[in-house]
Design a protein around this motif. Sequence first.
Motif, PDB file in Angstrom:
ATOM      1  N   LYS A   1       0.802  -1.240   0.052  1.00  0.00           N
ATOM      2  CA  LYS A   1       0.032   0.014  -0.128  1.00  0.00           C
ATOM      3  C   LYS A   1       0.781   1.167  -0.015  1.00  0.00           C
ATOM      4  O   LYS A   1       0.406   2.260   0.391  1.00  0.00           O
ATOM      5  CB  LYS A   1      -1.087  -0.021   1.267  1.00  0.00           C
ATOM      6  N   LYS A   2       2.094   1.250  -0.520  1.00  0.00           N
ATOM      7  CA  LYS A   2       2.784   2.142  -0.566  1.00  0.00           C
ATOM      8  C   LYS A   2       3.521   2.420  -2.013  1.00  0.00           C
ATOM      9  O   LYS A   2       3.790   1.397  -2.679  1.00  0.00           O
ATOM     10  CB  LYS A   2       3.930   2.265   0.439  1.00  0.00           C
ATOM     11  N   PRO A   3       3.902   3.612  -2.735  1.00  0.00           N
ATOM     12  CA  PRO A   3       4.402   3.916  -3.790  1.00  0.00           C
ATOM     13  C   PRO A   3       5.899   3.082  -3.735  1.00  0.00           C
ATOM     14  O   PRO A   3       6.401   3.064  -2.811  1.00  0.00           O
ATOM     15  CB  PRO A   3       4.542   5.366  -4.199  1.00  0.00           C
ATOM     16  N   LEU A   4       6.261   2.737  -4.832  1.00  0.00           N
ATOM     17  CA  LEU A   4       7.683   2.241  -5.114  1.00  0.00           C
ATOM     18  C   LEU A   4       8.604   3.111  -4.428  1.00  0.00           C
ATOM     19  O   LEU A   4       8.440   4.457  -5.015  1.00  0.00           O
ATOM     20  CB  LEU A   4       7.917   1.817  -6.439  1.00  0.00           C
TER      21      LEU A   4
ATOM     22  N   LEU B   1      -6.445   3.459  -6.729  1.00  0.00           N
ATOM     23  CA  LEU B   1      -6.007   2.301  -6.431  1.00  0.00           C
ATOM     24  C   LEU B   1      -6.499   1.083  -6.733  1.00  0.00           C
ATOM     25  O   LEU B   1      -5.888   0.090  -6.778  1.00  0.00           O
ATOM     26  CB  LEU B   1      -6.215   2.310  -4.627  1.00  0.00           C
ATOM     27  N   PHE B   2      -7.715   1.120  -7.177  1.00  0.00           N
ATOM     28  CA  PHE B   2      -8.510  -0.198  -7.475  1.00  0.00           C
ATOM     29  C   PHE B   2      -9.508  -0.035  -8.826  1.00  0.00           C
ATOM     30  O   PHE B   2     -10.178   0.966  -8.711  1.00  0.00           O
ATOM     31  CB  PHE B   2      -9.266  -0.636  -6.492  1.00  0.00           C
ATOM     32  N   LEU B   3      -9.567  -1.027  -9.633  1.00  0.00           N
ATOM     33  CA  LEU B   3     -10.400  -0.788 -10.619  1.00  0.00           C
ATOM     34  C   LEU B   3     -11.162  -2.071 -10.867  1.00  0.00           C
ATOM     35  O   LEU B   3     -10.378  -3.148 -10.992  1.00  0.00           O
ATOM     36  CB  LEU B   3      -9.986  -0.308 -11.880  1.00  0.00           C
ATOM     37  N   SER B   4     -12.550  -2.358 -10.937  1.00  0.00           N
ATOM     38  CA  SER B   4     -12.802  -3.834 -11.347  1.00  0.00           C
ATOM     39  C   SER B   4     -13.771  -3.696 -12.563  1.00  0.00           C
ATOM     40  O   SER B   4     -14.640  -2.813 -12.883  1.00  0.00           O
ATOM     41  CB  SER B   4     -13.817  -4.184 -10.124  1.00  0.00           C
ATOM     42  N   VAL B   5     -13.588  -4.553 -13.543  1.00  0.00           N
ATOM     43  CA  VAL B   5     -14.241  -4.715 -14.622  1.00  0.00           C
ATOM     44  C   VAL B   5     -14.776  -6.258 -14.998  1.00  0.00           C
ATOM     45  O   VAL B   5     -14.005  -7.222 -14.548  1.00  0.00           O
ATOM     46  CB  VAL B   5     -13.360  -4.223 -15.972  1.00  0.00           C
ATOM     47  N   ARG B   6     -15.544  -6.400 -16.073  1.00  0.00           N
ATOM     48  CA  ARG B   6     -16.052  -7.599 -16.604  1.00  0.00           C
ATOM     49  C   ARG B   6     -15.243  -7.916 -17.726  1.00  0.00           C
ATOM     50  O   ARG B   6     -14.861  -6.928 -18.553  1.00  0.00           O
ATOM     51  CB  ARG B   6     -17.373  -7.434 -16.972  1.00  0.00           C
ATOM     52  N   GLU B   7     -14.802  -9.383 -17.820  1.00  0.00           N
ATOM     53  CA  GLU B   7     -14.135  -9.776 -18.973  1.00  0.00           C
ATOM     54  C   GLU B   7     -14.894  -9.298 -20.418  1.00  0.00           C
ATOM     55  O   GLU B   7     -16.098  -9.518 -20.602  1.00  0.00           O
ATOM     56  CB  GLU B   7     -14.159 -11.309 -18.806  1.00  0.00           C
ATOM     57  N   GLY B   8     -14.156  -8.750 -21.244  1.00  0.00           N
ATOM     58  CA  GLY B   8     -14.601  -8.449 -22.324  1.00  0.00           C
ATOM     59  C   GLY B   8     -14.705  -6.656 -22.616  1.00  0.00           C
ATOM     60  O   GLY B   8     -14.895  -6.353 -23.703  1.00  0.00           O
ATOM     61  N   ASP B   9     -15.011  -6.131 -21.365  1.00  0.00           N
ATOM     62  CA  ASP B   9     -15.354  -4.780 -21.269  1.00  0.00           C
ATOM     63  C   ASP B   9     -13.789  -4.078 -21.469  1.00  0.00           C
ATOM     64  O   ASP B   9     -12.634  -4.750 -21.386  1.00  0.00           O
ATOM     65  CB  ASP B   9     -15.845  -4.437 -20.066  1.00  0.00           C
ATOM     66  N   SER B  10     -13.974  -2.679 -21.776  1.00  0.00           N
ATOM     67  CA  SER B  10     -12.653  -2.169 -21.766  1.00  0.00           C
ATOM     68  C   SER B  10     -12.210  -1.340 -20.321  1.00  0.00           C
ATOM     69  O   SER B  10     -13.158  -1.256 -19.466  1.00  0.00           O
ATOM     70  CB  SER B  10     -12.790  -0.628 -22.783  1.00  0.00           C
ATOM     71  N   SER B  11     -11.013  -1.062 -19.983  1.00  0.00           N
ATOM     72  CA  SER B  11     -10.384  -0.880 -18.748  1.00  0.00           C
ATOM     73  C   SER B  11      -9.670   0.464 -18.793  1.00  0.00           C
ATOM     74  O   SER B  11      -9.143   0.517 -19.895  1.00  0.00           O
ATOM     75  CB  SER B  11      -9.630  -1.623 -18.030  1.00  0.00           C
TER      76      SER B  11
ATOM     77  N   THR C   1      -4.579  -1.528  -8.759  1.00  0.00           N
ATOM     78  CA  THR C   1      -5.080  -3.069  -8.978  1.00  0.00           C
ATOM     79  C   THR C   1      -6.356  -3.341  -9.851  1.00  0.00           C
ATOM     80  O   THR C   1      -7.366  -2.709  -9.752  1.00  0.00           O
ATOM     81  CB  THR C   1      -5.342  -3.527  -7.587  1.00  0.00           C
ATOM     82  N   LEU C   2      -6.137  -3.927 -10.987  1.00  0.00           N
ATOM     83  CA  LEU C   2      -7.005  -4.126 -11.968  1.00  0.00           C
ATOM     84  C   LEU C   2      -7.730  -5.412 -11.583  1.00  0.00           C
ATOM     85  O   LEU C   2      -7.010  -6.601 -11.851  1.00  0.00           O
ATOM     86  CB  LEU C   2      -6.504  -3.946 -13.486  1.00  0.00           C
ATOM     87  N   GLN C   3      -8.830  -5.862 -11.239  1.00  0.00           N
ATOM     88  CA  GLN C   3      -9.663  -7.058 -11.072  1.00  0.00           C
ATOM     89  C   GLN C   3     -10.579  -7.160 -12.242  1.00  0.00           C
ATOM     90  O   GLN C   3     -11.368  -6.436 -12.600  1.00  0.00           O
ATOM     91  CB  GLN C   3     -10.332  -7.024  -9.902  1.00  0.00           C
ATOM     92  N   VAL C   4     -10.346  -8.391 -13.157  1.00  0.00           N
ATOM     93  CA  VAL C   4     -11.171  -8.762 -14.199  1.00  0.00           C
ATOM     94  C   VAL C   4     -12.049  -9.912 -13.730  1.00  0.00           C
ATOM     95  O   VAL C   4     -11.587 -10.843 -13.550  1.00  0.00           O
ATOM     96  CB  VAL C   4     -10.329  -9.063 -15.603  1.00  0.00           C
ATOM     97  N   LYS C   5     -13.333  -9.478 -13.695  1.00  0.00           N
ATOM     98  CA  LYS C   5     -14.374 -10.659 -13.339  1.00  0.00           C
ATOM     99  C   LYS C   5     -14.991 -11.498 -14.504  1.00  0.00           C
ATOM    100  O   LYS C   5     -15.093 -10.885 -15.610  1.00  0.00           O
ATOM    101  CB  LYS C   5     -15.568  -9.983 -12.676  1.00  0.00           C
TER     102      LYS C   5
END
Lengths: 116, 113
Positions: free
Chosen positions: A40-43, B8-18, B108-112
């Motif tokens: 949870k920190k930058p590099l 910090l976080f992004l969640s998308v469905r498979e096939g969508d654009s991120s 963090t990219l989460q792909v469902k």
Amino acid sequence: ETGVTQTPRHLVMGMTNKKSLKCEQHLGHNAMYWYKQSAKKPLELMFVYNFKEQTENNSVPSRFSPECPNSSHLFLHLHTLQPEDSALYLCASSQQGRGLTNYGYTFGSGTRLTVV
Amino acid sequence: GEDVEQSLFLSVREGDSSVINCTYTDSSSTYLYWYKQEPGAGLQLLTYIFSNMDMKQDQRLTVLLNKKDKHLSLRIADTQTGDSAIYFCAEKWDSSNTGKLIFGQGTTLQVKP
């Protein structure tokens, strides 16, 4: 071998131990770097070496001591570490040049350090 | 001082654009980068853009640069589960002659499926 190789991959050490991390690059690059990656920190950039000379020390505590014997090898010597030093330590290399040059880094896989 | 910020976080469905966004502070940056980090691995360079460009496309990846607003984005078309990783934006800090890169904290990219 190609790329940037770091050893060991995992290291557990006590606070009174002395250990060393090793990094080797097979890309003919002339600059090498140590980064610390904590949760949870930058590099955090720790040290920069250009043509084997240290050009940056980013206020890193003296319990971390880098060594660059040649442009292909970089070490990080560790002694009397603290538990908060537990992190992933990443080595990278790049080719520095005059003028406008893409300075993209090639990273190693890192050493996961746990201080107990 | 230099600073690079990302959500910090992004969640998308498979096939969508991120779309992963990044802002930076050094207006003299010449190169900006996107790196990908998979679990247990180091950072892998995905793509980069020179500061006199406003767009770069590389297969499923599109990088957009708004230099006036110091905003960089990475669009991944047809996102796959293998794209799940942490994505880092970085700028080359031109105030230094060491080639130092300044990284954001990673998205963090989460792909469902």
